[in-house]
Design a protein around this motif. Structure first.
Motif, PDB file in Angstrom:
ATOM      1  N   ASN A 136       0.768  -1.078   0.268  1.00 31.79           N
ATOM      2  CA  ASN A 136       0.011   0.047   0.019  1.00 31.79           C
ATOM      3  C   ASN A 136       0.909   1.224   0.039  1.00 31.79           C
ATOM      4  OD1 ASN A 136      -2.431  -1.326  -0.037  1.00 31.79           O
ATOM      5  ND2 ASN A 136      -2.239  -1.632   2.224  1.00 31.79           N
ATOM      6  N   THR A 137       2.136   1.110  -0.108  1.00 33.18           N
ATOM      7  CA  THR A 137       3.122   2.321  -0.257  1.00 33.18           C
ATOM      8  C   THR A 137       3.660   2.699  -1.620  1.00 33.18           C
ATOM      9  OG1 THR A 137       3.709   1.781   2.018  1.00 33.18           O
ATOM     10  CG2 THR A 137       5.106   3.236   0.618  1.00 33.18           C
ATOM     11  N   GLN A 138       3.199   3.818  -2.262  1.00 31.50           N
ATOM     12  CA  GLN A 138       3.543   4.380  -3.479  1.00 31.50           C
ATOM     13  C   GLN A 138       4.565   5.253  -3.426  1.00 31.50           C
ATOM     14  OE1 GLN A 138       2.517   2.583  -6.255  1.00 31.50           O
ATOM     15  NE2 GLN A 138       1.351   1.384  -4.546  1.00 31.50           N
ATOM     16  N   ASN A 139       4.583   6.080  -2.181  1.00 32.24           N
ATOM     17  CA  ASN A 139       5.784   6.686  -1.926  1.00 32.24           C
ATOM     18  C   ASN A 139       5.972   6.914  -0.545  1.00 32.24           C
ATOM     19  OD1 ASN A 139       3.508   8.157  -1.015  1.00 32.24           O
ATOM     20  ND2 ASN A 139       3.566   9.899  -2.598  1.00 32.24           N
ATOM     21  N   SER A 156      15.533  -1.137   1.469  1.00 32.01           N
ATOM     22  CA  SER A 156      15.905  -2.543   1.089  1.00 32.01           C
ATOM     23  C   SER A 156      14.396  -3.322   0.945  1.00 32.01           C
ATOM     24  CB  SER A 156      16.902  -2.997   2.039  1.00 32.01           C
ATOM     25  OG  SER A 156      16.352  -3.306   3.344  1.00 32.01           O
ATOM     26  N   VAL A 157      13.577  -2.878   1.813  1.00 35.65           N
ATOM     27  CA  VAL A 157      12.242  -3.428   2.127  1.00 35.65           C
ATOM     28  C   VAL A 157      11.245  -3.071   0.810  1.00 35.65           C
ATOM     29  CG1 VAL A 157      10.244  -3.880   3.547  1.00 35.65           C
ATOM     30  CG2 VAL A 157      12.635  -3.932   4.428  1.00 35.65           C
ATOM     31  N   PHE A 158      10.953  -1.690   0.673  1.00 35.04           N
ATOM     32  CA  PHE A 158      10.323  -1.206  -0.412  1.00 35.04           C
ATOM     33  C   PHE A 158      10.417  -1.722  -1.946  1.00 35.04           C
ATOM     34  CE2 PHE A 158       8.911   1.433   3.310  1.00 35.04           C
ATOM     35  CZ  PHE A 158       7.559   1.039   3.395  1.00 35.04           C
ATOM     36  N   ASP A 159       9.406  -1.423  -2.972  1.00 28.37           N
ATOM     37  CA  ASP A 159       9.860  -1.750  -4.120  1.00 28.37           C
ATOM     38  C   ASP A 159      10.713  -0.751  -4.759  1.00 28.37           C
ATOM     39  OD1 ASP A 159       8.889  -0.974  -7.220  1.00 28.37           O
ATOM     40  OD2 ASP A 159       8.399  -3.019  -6.762  1.00 28.37           O
ATOM     41  N   GLU A 160      11.750  -1.193  -5.482  1.00 28.85           N
ATOM     42  CA  GLU A 160      12.751  -0.413  -6.104  1.00 28.85           C
ATOM     43  C   GLU A 160      12.380   0.888  -7.016  1.00 28.85           C
ATOM     44  OE1 GLU A 160      13.482  -2.787 -10.197  1.00 28.85           O
ATOM     45  OE2 GLU A 160      15.105  -2.813  -8.818  1.00 28.85           O
ATOM     46  N   THR A 201       1.329  14.649  -0.436  1.00 34.94           N
ATOM     47  CA  THR A 201       0.782  13.456   0.282  1.00 34.94           C
ATOM     48  C   THR A 201       1.639  12.461   0.072  1.00 34.94           C
ATOM     49  OG1 THR A 201      -0.784  13.084  -1.341  1.00 34.94           O
ATOM     50  CG2 THR A 201      -1.327  14.594   0.239  1.00 34.94           C
ATOM     51  N   PHE A 202       1.682  11.536   1.306  1.00 35.63           N
ATOM     52  CA  PHE A 202       2.782  10.299   1.236  1.00 35.63           C
ATOM     53  C   PHE A 202       1.717   8.954   1.822  1.00 35.63           C
ATOM     54  CE2 PHE A 202       5.431  14.101   1.582  1.00 35.63           C
ATOM     55  CZ  PHE A 202       6.182  13.666   0.404  1.00 35.63           C
TER      56      PHE A 202
END
Length: 300
Positions: A136-139, A156-160, A201-202
């Protein structure tokens, strides 16, 4: 225990044997994951020091300078029952705008991540829960760059493809975080969070040990509530009874933090408390032992 950690402890013991004795108690509680985390990050830190023609001796000296500051602040705190600084402008002039102080403070705090059990425990709470927020994280936004450790793990965890923004009012702090995280998808910004607009927004905001640095933490949390997207997550940490050269807002106990979170319009999804010393709840309250609080929050 790694040879680097052993060397750090031996150097601290030479100059501050009482503090070294206290630190060594922590290592009875450190598990295998601690060393799995510490070894590669410490190697990265050593490379950073070498690139600036600095050594672990420099880092230890920074750490002991920070401890000396904290000891002085603690004496004043127990005498007066409050932190020595009361306004942001005072702290900004004395600390954040002073590169010499910020340098030893940032390096000292970085070493504390390896030496203080409650700092390691709070970081572990962060990274063990982080994967559940990936989808659910795009930024991603981090407030208070510090030493860049949390950012390093999040990268290292979120999409590159996930864009990252790191904001701090201190150029020294931003520079150190950038040296640790030379990733071109990270935007490092020297800016006040209140200067962000309504359209900024984030999906995920990380704010480690910042609330205690502001005069009006409620106002800051309310600002972040507006900056979170629908379904977004705020991760924060903040301590109780933790006098330091740049701490302004005193939380006397963890319930005061929870009450502030609720008043700001957040609900607590998960939380942890990390005492700075191994003690009973009664002793923690009686002797005002610092407790580091961490939580993942959602907008109510």
């Amino acid at each position: 225990m790694t040879s680097e950690i052993e060397y750090i402890l031996s150097k601290i013991e030479t100059d501050s044997p009482i503090h070294a004795k206290k630190l060594k108690k922590n290592f009875a509680f450190f598990d295998e994951p601690y060393y799995d985390f510490t070894t590669p990050f410490l190697k990265k830190y050593l490379a950073l020091l070498a690139s600036e023609n600095k050594t672990l001796d420099f880092a230890v000296a920074c750490y002991l300078n920070m401890i000396a500051d904290m000891n002085s602040e603690t004496v004043a705190f127990f005498r007066t029952g409050k932190y020595s600084s009361t306004t942001f402008s005072e702290v900004n002039e004395r600390v954040y705008a002073n590169p010499e102080i910020m340098e030893y403070y940032m390096h000292g705090l970085l070493l504390s991540q390896f030496l203080w059990k409650h700092h390691y425990d709070s970081f572990r709470f962060f990274y063990e829960n982080l994967p559940k927020y990936v989808d659910n994280t795009q930024n991603y936004l981090e407030i208070g760059a510090g030493h860049g450790l949390y950012l390093n793990k999040a990268l290292s965890v979120f999409d590159e493809k996930t864009p990252f923004t790191v904001v701090d009012i201190s150029q020294t702090s931003i520079d150190l975080a950038r040296k640790f995280n030379t990733n071109n998808k990270v935007a490092f910004v020297v800016k006040d969070i209140f200067d962000f607009g309504d359209s900024d927004t984030f999906d995920f905001i990380c704010m480690g040990e910042v609330l205690e640095h502001v005069e009006e933490p409620l106002k800051l949390l309310q600002k972040l509530r507006k900056m979170l997207t629908s379904g977004g997550t705020l991760f924060l940490t903040t301590p109780t009874n933790a006098p330091a050269i740049d701490h302004l807002y005193l939380f006397n106990n963890v319930q005061e933090i929870r009450d502030l979170i609720t008043e700001a319009g957040f609900s607590i999804e998960s939380e942890m408390e990390f005492p700075s010393e191994q003690a009973s709840p009664e002793k923690i309250e009686k002797y005002k032992i610092a407790v580091l609080y961490g939580a993942f929050l959602k907008v109510k």
